[in-house]
Scaffold this active site. Structure first.
Site, PDB file in Angstrom:
ATOM      1  N   ASP A  30       0.850  -1.189   0.000  1.00 28.51           N
ATOM      2  CA  ASP A  30       0.000   0.000   0.000  1.00 28.51           C
ATOM      3  C   ASP A  30       0.888   1.243   0.000  1.00 28.51           C
ATOM      4  O   ASP A  30       1.879   1.328   0.732  1.00 28.51           O
ATOM      5  CB  ASP A  30      -0.925  -0.007   1.230  1.00 28.51           C
ATOM      6  CG  ASP A  30      -2.069   0.974   1.084  1.00 28.51           C
ATOM      7  OD1 ASP A  30      -3.220   0.541   0.952  1.00 28.51           O
ATOM      8  OD2 ASP A  30      -1.799   2.207   1.098  1.00 28.51           O
ATOM      9  N   ILE A  31       0.505   2.222  -0.808  1.00 31.83           N
ATOM     10  CA  ILE A  31       1.307   3.449  -0.962  1.00 31.83           C
ATOM     11  C   ILE A  31       1.258   4.321   0.295  1.00 31.83           C
ATOM     12  O   ILE A  31       2.158   5.131   0.528  1.00 31.83           O
ATOM     13  CB  ILE A  31       0.817   4.231  -2.210  1.00 31.83           C
ATOM     14  CG1 ILE A  31       1.896   5.122  -2.774  1.00 31.83           C
ATOM     15  CG2 ILE A  31      -0.452   5.013  -1.925  1.00 31.83           C
ATOM     16  CD1 ILE A  31       1.560   5.687  -4.158  1.00 31.83           C
ATOM     17  N   ASN A  87     -12.980  -3.246   2.430  1.00 30.06           N
ATOM     18  CA  ASN A  87     -13.881  -2.098   2.544  1.00 30.06           C
ATOM     19  C   ASN A  87     -14.842  -2.122   1.363  1.00 30.06           C
ATOM     20  O   ASN A  87     -14.434  -2.389   0.230  1.00 30.06           O
ATOM     21  CB  ASN A  87     -13.081  -0.793   2.544  1.00 30.06           C
ATOM     22  CG  ASN A  87     -12.181  -0.675   3.763  1.00 30.06           C
ATOM     23  OD1 ASN A  87     -12.536  -1.116   4.850  1.00 30.06           O
ATOM     24  ND2 ASN A  87     -11.001  -0.098   3.574  1.00 30.06           N
ATOM     25  N   VAL A  96     -10.916   3.006  -3.579  1.00 32.22           N
ATOM     26  CA  VAL A  96     -10.527   2.509  -4.907  1.00 32.22           C
ATOM     27  C   VAL A  96     -11.513   1.404  -5.279  1.00 32.22           C
ATOM     28  O   VAL A  96     -11.635   0.397  -4.571  1.00 32.22           O
ATOM     29  CB  VAL A  96      -9.077   1.976  -4.906  1.00 32.22           C
ATOM     30  CG1 VAL A  96      -8.736   1.381  -6.261  1.00 32.22           C
ATOM     31  CG2 VAL A  96      -8.098   3.092  -4.547  1.00 32.22           C
ATOM     32  N   HIS A 100     -10.226  -5.292  -3.367  1.00 30.50           N
ATOM     33  CA  HIS A 100      -8.909  -5.553  -2.781  1.00 30.50           C
ATOM     34  C   HIS A 100      -9.047  -5.962  -1.332  1.00 30.50           C
ATOM     35  O   HIS A 100      -9.916  -5.475  -0.614  1.00 30.50           O
ATOM     36  CB  HIS A 100      -7.987  -4.332  -2.905  1.00 30.50           C
ATOM     37  CG  HIS A 100      -8.592  -3.050  -2.407  1.00 30.50           C
ATOM     38  ND1 HIS A 100      -9.503  -2.321  -3.158  1.00 30.50           N
ATOM     39  CD2 HIS A 100      -8.438  -2.372  -1.249  1.00 30.50           C
ATOM     40  CE1 HIS A 100      -9.863  -1.235  -2.471  1.00 30.50           C
ATOM     41  NE2 HIS A 100      -9.238  -1.254  -1.303  1.00 30.50           N
ATOM     42  N   HIS A 102      -7.084  -5.834   2.222  1.00 31.69           N
ATOM     43  CA  HIS A 102      -5.967  -5.240   2.949  1.00 31.69           C
ATOM     44  C   HIS A 102      -5.409  -6.302   3.899  1.00 31.69           C
ATOM     45  O   HIS A 102      -6.178  -6.912   4.661  1.00 31.69           O
ATOM     46  CB  HIS A 102      -6.433  -4.069   3.826  1.00 31.69           C
ATOM     47  CG  HIS A 102      -6.950  -2.876   3.084  1.00 31.69           C
ATOM     48  ND1 HIS A 102      -6.196  -1.731   2.892  1.00 31.69           N
ATOM     49  CD2 HIS A 102      -8.156  -2.625   2.516  1.00 31.69           C
ATOM     50  CE1 HIS A 102      -6.924  -0.826   2.236  1.00 31.69           C
ATOM     51  NE2 HIS A 102      -8.123  -1.348   2.001  1.00 31.69           N
TER      52      HIS A 102
HETATM   53  P1  AMP Z   1      -9.815   1.412   0.216  1.00 33.45           P
HETATM   54  O1  AMP Z   1     -10.091   2.610   1.076  1.00 33.45           O
HETATM   55  O2  AMP Z   1     -10.176   0.114   0.889  1.00 33.45           O
HETATM   56  O3  AMP Z   1     -10.415   1.550  -1.165  1.00 33.45           O
HETATM   57  O4  AMP Z   1      -8.248   1.343   0.070  1.00 33.45           O
HETATM   58  C1  AMP Z   1      -7.541   1.833  -1.017  1.00 33.45           C
HETATM   59  C2  AMP Z   1      -6.082   1.725  -0.666  1.00 33.45           C
HETATM   60  O5  AMP Z   1      -5.332   1.887  -1.840  1.00 33.45           O
HETATM   61  C3  AMP Z   1      -5.597   2.778   0.334  1.00 33.45           C
HETATM   62  O6  AMP Z   1      -5.066   2.128   1.484  1.00 33.45           O
HETATM   63  C4  AMP Z   1      -4.543   3.541  -0.446  1.00 33.45           C
HETATM   64  O7  AMP Z   1      -3.469   3.947   0.347  1.00 33.45           O
HETATM   65  C5  AMP Z   1      -4.128   2.529  -1.490  1.00 33.45           C
HETATM   66  N1  AMP Z   1      -3.586   3.094  -2.711  1.00 33.45           N
HETATM   67  C6  AMP Z   1      -4.065   4.125  -3.450  1.00 33.45           C
HETATM   68  N2  AMP Z   1      -3.288   4.343  -4.525  1.00 33.45           N
HETATM   69  C7  AMP Z   1      -2.304   3.409  -4.484  1.00 33.45           C
HETATM   70  C8  AMP Z   1      -1.181   3.111  -5.314  1.00 33.45           C
HETATM   71  N3  AMP Z   1      -0.912   3.806  -6.432  1.00 33.45           N
HETATM   72  N4  AMP Z   1      -0.356   2.085  -4.944  1.00 33.45           N
HETATM   73  C9  AMP Z   1      -0.600   1.384  -3.827  1.00 33.45           C
HETATM   74  N5  AMP Z   1      -1.648   1.619  -3.002  1.00 33.45           N
HETATM   75  C10 AMP Z   1      -2.475   2.609  -3.324  1.00 33.45           C
END
Ligand code: AMP
Ligand code: ZN
Length: 114
Positions: A30-31, A87, A96, A100, A102
């Site tokens: 995760d970024i 989520n 996003v 996915h 976590h």
């Molecule tokens: P969610 O809130 O469950 O949709 O989580 C989305 C996750 O994607 C968050 O924890 C972000 O930090 C992560 N995220 C967003 N952009 C990127 C990226 N380019 N590379 C890796 N993780 C990302």
């Protein structure tokens, strides 16, 4: 370039820190990590949220979870434990819209979540 961020990551169009890849699944760091270990495990196929899965996806969903468990062991989270989170949509805090999991670990988590 795909419209979906995680489709782009899965296709290698956006650089990311991969920790696992196979034909159907990729996992990457995760970024914006919320714990010492924070990995995202995703299907390569675009699925908007867990609401968009059906019985036909049971095998894929099982493999997403078992991949997360293998990674948990690889990242030494099998002694103290970890958290797996999906989520879903607005109230679930989904940002996003590509399914996915976590994998969070390396510190004690709070419950209930915020
Ligand atoms: P969610 O809130 O469950 O949709 O989580 C989305 C996750 O994607 C968050 O924890 C972000 O930090 C992560 N995220 C967003 N952009 C990127 C990226 N380019 N590379 C890796 N993780 C990302
Ligand atoms: Zn996607």
């Amino acid at each position: 370039m795909s419209e979906c961020l995680f489709c782009s990551i899965a296709k290698g169009e956006i650089p990311s820190d991969f920790v696992y890849q196979d034909e159907d699944i990729v996992a990457f760091k995760d970024i914006n990590p919320q714990a010492p270990v924070h990995l995202l495990v995703i299907p390569r196929r675009h699925i908007t949220s867990v609401l968009d899965t059906s019985d036909e996806d049971i095998a894929l969903l099982g493999r997403l979870q078992s991949t997360a468990v293998k990674l948990a062991k690889e990242f030494d989270l099998d002694t103290n434990g970890f958290r797996l989170v999906i989520n879903c949509l607005k109230d679930g805090g989904q940002a996003v819209f590509h399914l996915h999991l976590h994998l969070l670990g390396g510190r004690a988590m709070n419950w209930p979540p915020g």
